[in-house]
Design an enzyme around this catalytic site. Structure first.
Site, PDB file in Angstrom:
ATOM      1  N   LYS A  22     -62.009   5.244  64.682  1.00 58.53           N
ATOM      2  CA  LYS A  22     -61.945   6.515  63.953  1.00 58.53           C
ATOM      3  C   LYS A  22     -62.991   7.491  64.491  1.00 58.53           C
ATOM      4  CE  LYS A  22     -63.640   8.344  59.581  1.00 58.53           C
ATOM      5  NZ  LYS A  22     -64.970   8.680  60.060  1.00 58.53           N
ATOM      6  N   ASN A  23     -64.231   7.057  64.585  1.00 57.51           N
ATOM      7  CA  ASN A  23     -65.282   8.006  64.945  1.00 57.51           C
ATOM      8  C   ASN A  23     -65.201   8.462  66.405  1.00 57.51           C
ATOM      9  OD1 ASN A  23     -66.186   8.026  62.372  1.00 57.51           O
ATOM     10  ND2 ASN A  23     -68.043   6.826  62.734  1.00 57.51           N
ATOM     11  N   ARG A  92     -65.179  15.410  57.953  1.00 62.16           N
ATOM     12  CA  ARG A  92     -66.456  15.703  58.596  1.00 62.16           C
ATOM     13  C   ARG A  92     -66.240  16.214  60.021  1.00 62.16           C
ATOM     14  NH1 ARG A  92     -70.785  17.180  56.674  1.00 62.16           N
ATOM     15  NH2 ARG A  92     -72.442  17.171  58.170  1.00 62.16           N
ATOM     16  N   CYS A 116     -67.338  12.450  53.588  1.00 63.61           N
ATOM     17  CA  CYS A 116     -67.885  11.664  52.478  1.00 63.61           C
ATOM     18  C   CYS A 116     -69.218  12.242  52.026  1.00 63.61           C
ATOM     19  CB  CYS A 116     -68.114  10.219  52.920  1.00 63.61           C
ATOM     20  SG  CYS A 116     -66.601   9.332  53.280  1.00 63.61           S
ATOM     21  N   ARG A 121     -76.257  15.978  54.714  1.00 62.60           N
ATOM     22  CA  ARG A 121     -75.531  16.150  55.976  1.00 62.60           C
ATOM     23  C   ARG A 121     -75.540  17.590  56.516  1.00 62.60           C
ATOM     24  NH1 ARG A 121     -70.224  12.346  55.867  1.00 62.60           N
ATOM     25  NH2 ARG A 121     -70.902  11.814  57.933  1.00 62.60           N
ATOM     26  N   PRO A 122     -76.733  18.130  56.755  1.00 64.54           N
ATOM     27  CA  PRO A 122     -76.777  19.480  57.348  1.00 64.54           C
ATOM     28  C   PRO A 122     -76.313  19.447  58.803  1.00 64.54           C
ATOM     29  CG  PRO A 122     -78.973  18.513  57.307  1.00 64.54           C
ATOM     30  CD  PRO A 122     -78.066  17.534  56.605  1.00 64.54           C
ATOM     31  N   ILE A 123     -76.061  20.618  59.386  1.00 61.73           N
ATOM     32  CA  ILE A 123     -75.639  20.650  60.799  1.00 61.73           C
ATOM     33  C   ILE A 123     -76.630  21.471  61.632  1.00 61.73           C
ATOM     34  CG2 ILE A 123     -73.179  20.208  60.378  1.00 61.73           C
ATOM     35  CD1 ILE A 123     -72.698  23.239  60.758  1.00 61.73           C
ATOM     36  N   ASP A 304     -72.953   2.431  58.417  1.00 55.74           N
ATOM     37  CA  ASP A 304     -71.587   2.225  57.905  1.00 55.74           C
ATOM     38  C   ASP A 304     -71.356   0.794  57.413  1.00 55.74           C
ATOM     39  OD1 ASP A 304     -69.641   4.698  59.062  1.00 55.74           O
ATOM     40  OD2 ASP A 304     -71.568   4.397  60.020  1.00 55.74           O
ATOM     41  N   ILE A 326     -80.715   6.300  57.039  1.00 56.02           N
ATOM     42  CA  ILE A 326     -79.991   7.413  57.685  1.00 56.02           C
ATOM     43  C   ILE A 326     -79.504   8.448  56.666  1.00 56.02           C
ATOM     44  CG2 ILE A 326     -78.125   8.023  59.289  1.00 56.02           C
ATOM     45  CD1 ILE A 326     -79.969   6.014  60.603  1.00 56.02           C
ATOM     46  N   ARG A 398     -58.438   7.347  54.903  1.00 48.62           N
ATOM     47  CA  ARG A 398     -58.949   8.255  55.935  1.00 48.62           C
ATOM     48  C   ARG A 398     -59.415   7.476  57.160  1.00 48.62           C
ATOM     49  NH1 ARG A 398     -63.858  11.177  54.323  1.00 48.62           N
ATOM     50  NH2 ARG A 398     -63.987  11.016  56.557  1.00 48.62           N
TER      51      ARG A 398
END
Ligand code: UD1
Length: 417
Positions: A22-23, A92, A116, A121-123, A304, A326, A398
């Site tokens: 998936k990732n 995401r 999720c 979760r900033p960018i 994960d 994390i 998902r």
């Protein structure tokens, strides 16, 4: 709303084939628009994240041909228009369109991604990278316009080894002029998979899989054929399941090296597994010792896995601990596991949990809080006594390809109701 119903306690035997990661695929699909011809991706998992990315491609007028396990993407007639909030917040990985569109058109107009809610979760690191390449960023109410007159290679140091920022900067830099060096880059196998894809199209990326990635910009990216690597998180999920309830249960089509930290921890706890070239076999469950895990960037213990390990730990004798370094909010599933009988204490700062075992889990109604949290509940339901129903299952669908079919094939009593 659909729910997953599981009748627990059935031993599982046979083979679970692992799908494409998936990732990895969620970055490969946006990366494909950088290709000036047709990019073909194989071993594509059938997950809703892929459907959501396909919808963004359709919105942008790309030509897509998706058949079982394969997608061909031609972006010759793509229209660089705003990616609406509705489309971007579905997942995401929609943020990879930032790097890809910026790299292709020097402009991107889109909303903050979804995904999720496992932390803030900033960018900021993604944006810092784009700026270093020469982009200007305007942001208002989660709406971003990122544009550049030209993109020029630069040296970029990431304050944290972020997976998303590393890939996004790679995408933006691939057609920039000159050389970009990303220092303190993340080294996950999915990053190597994306770099290989781009190199197959003619990009010049070196060092993916290490902490320094060098990208020398090119003008043209040609057609290519590329395979998604096996999903190490899906593989690890089923390996944990096999340890708990497998009888000659084989996890197949995997790269065992990608699972080193998980294998080490399971072995330390007493799991007996036979590791083949592309598979792992667990012959039977044993009595397991408690273990302590601390999440780290690759090749450390993946964040994960920690939620799925929480279910495993309920079956270990003694106190096990999970330290999450994390994400700030990745313990929500523990409150659901408690409903099934788990004995868990979460430290006030939400960074450490202690799980006491061995406890019998009993089926009940639980809610999937996020993707891997949902997987932890599926595993709990399969080992529990009685019936478990899980709601909010869109999270699970998902990221897990054919989960019901794969588990049913090895003897699980699981269905969507
Ligand atoms: C990716 C994975 C996710 C996995 C995670 C860590 C995808 C689609 N998702 O998520 O499954 O759990 O890696 O392996 O591949 N951070 C910042 N600023 C940034 C970027 C990140 O502060 O600009 C922080 C995050 O809030 C988080 C940490 O860095 O605390 C790690 O994030 P990152 O590695 O970027 O994870 P994702 O790419 O979101």
């Amino acid at each position: 709303m659909p729910r997953i119903r599981i009748e627990g306690g059935h031993k599982l035997s046979g083979t679970i084939p692992i799908s494409g990661a998936k990732n990895s695929v969620v970055a490969l699909i946006p990366a494909a628009i950088l290709c000036d011809e047709t990019a073909t991706i194989s071993n594509v998992p059938d997950i809703t994240d892929v459907d959501d990315l396909e919808n963004i491609l359709i919105h942008l007028n790309a030509k897509i041909n998706r058949t079982t396990g394969k997608v061909e993407i031609n972006s010759s007639d793509i229209i660089n228009k705003e990616i609406t909030s509705e489309l971007s917040k579905k997942l995401r990985a929609s943020y990879y369109f930032m790097g890809a569109l910026l790299g292709k058109f020097k402009k991107v107009d889109m909303y903050f991604p979804g995904g999720c809610s496992i932390g803030e979760r900033p960018i900021n690191l993604h944006l810092k990278g784009f700026e270093a390449l020469g982009a200007r960023i305007t942001e208002e109410d989660n709406h971003f316009i990122i544009e550049a007159d030209s993109l020029k290679g630069n040296n970029i140091y990431l304050d944290f080894r972020s997976v998303g920022a590393t890939i996004n900067i790679m995408l933006a830099a691939v057609k920039a002029t000159g050389k970009t060096v990303i220092d303190n880059a993340a080294a996950e196998p999915e990053i190597v998979n994306v770099a290989t894809f781009l190199n197959n199209m003619g990009a010049k990326i070196k060092g993916a899989g290490t902490s320094t990635i060098t990208i020398t910009g090119v003008k043209h990216l040609h057609s290519c054929f590329h395979e998604v690597i096996p999903d190490r998180i899906e593989a690890g999920t089923y390996l944990i399941l096999a340890s708990l309830i497998g009888e000659n249960l084989k996890i197949d089509n995997i790269i065992p090296n990608h699972l080193e930290a998980l294998i080490a921890k399971l072995t330390e706890s007493g799991v007996d597994m036979e590791i083949g070239i592309d598979n792992i076999l667990v012959k039977e469950p044993k009595n397991y010792k408690s273990i302590n895990i601390k999440t780290l960037v690759y090749p450390g213990f993946a964040t994960d896995f920690q939620q799925i390990m929480a279910t495993y730990m309920t079956q270990c004798k003694g106190s096990s601990t999970i330290e999450e370094t994390i994400f700030e909010n990745r313990f929500q599933n523990l409150y659901e596991l408690e409903k099934m009988g788990a004995i868990i204490k979460v430290r006030k700062d939400n960074k450490k949990a202690t799980i006491k075992g061995k406890t019998k889990l009993v089926g009940t109604e639980v809610v999937s809080t996020d993707l891997r949290g949902g997987a932890s509940l599926v595993i709990a339901g399969l080992i529990a006594e009685g019936v478990t129903t899980i709601s909010n299952i869109s999270y699970i669908l998902r990221g897990y390809d054919k989960i019901i079919e794969k588990l049913t094939n090895v003897g699980a009593k699981i269905e969507i109701i």
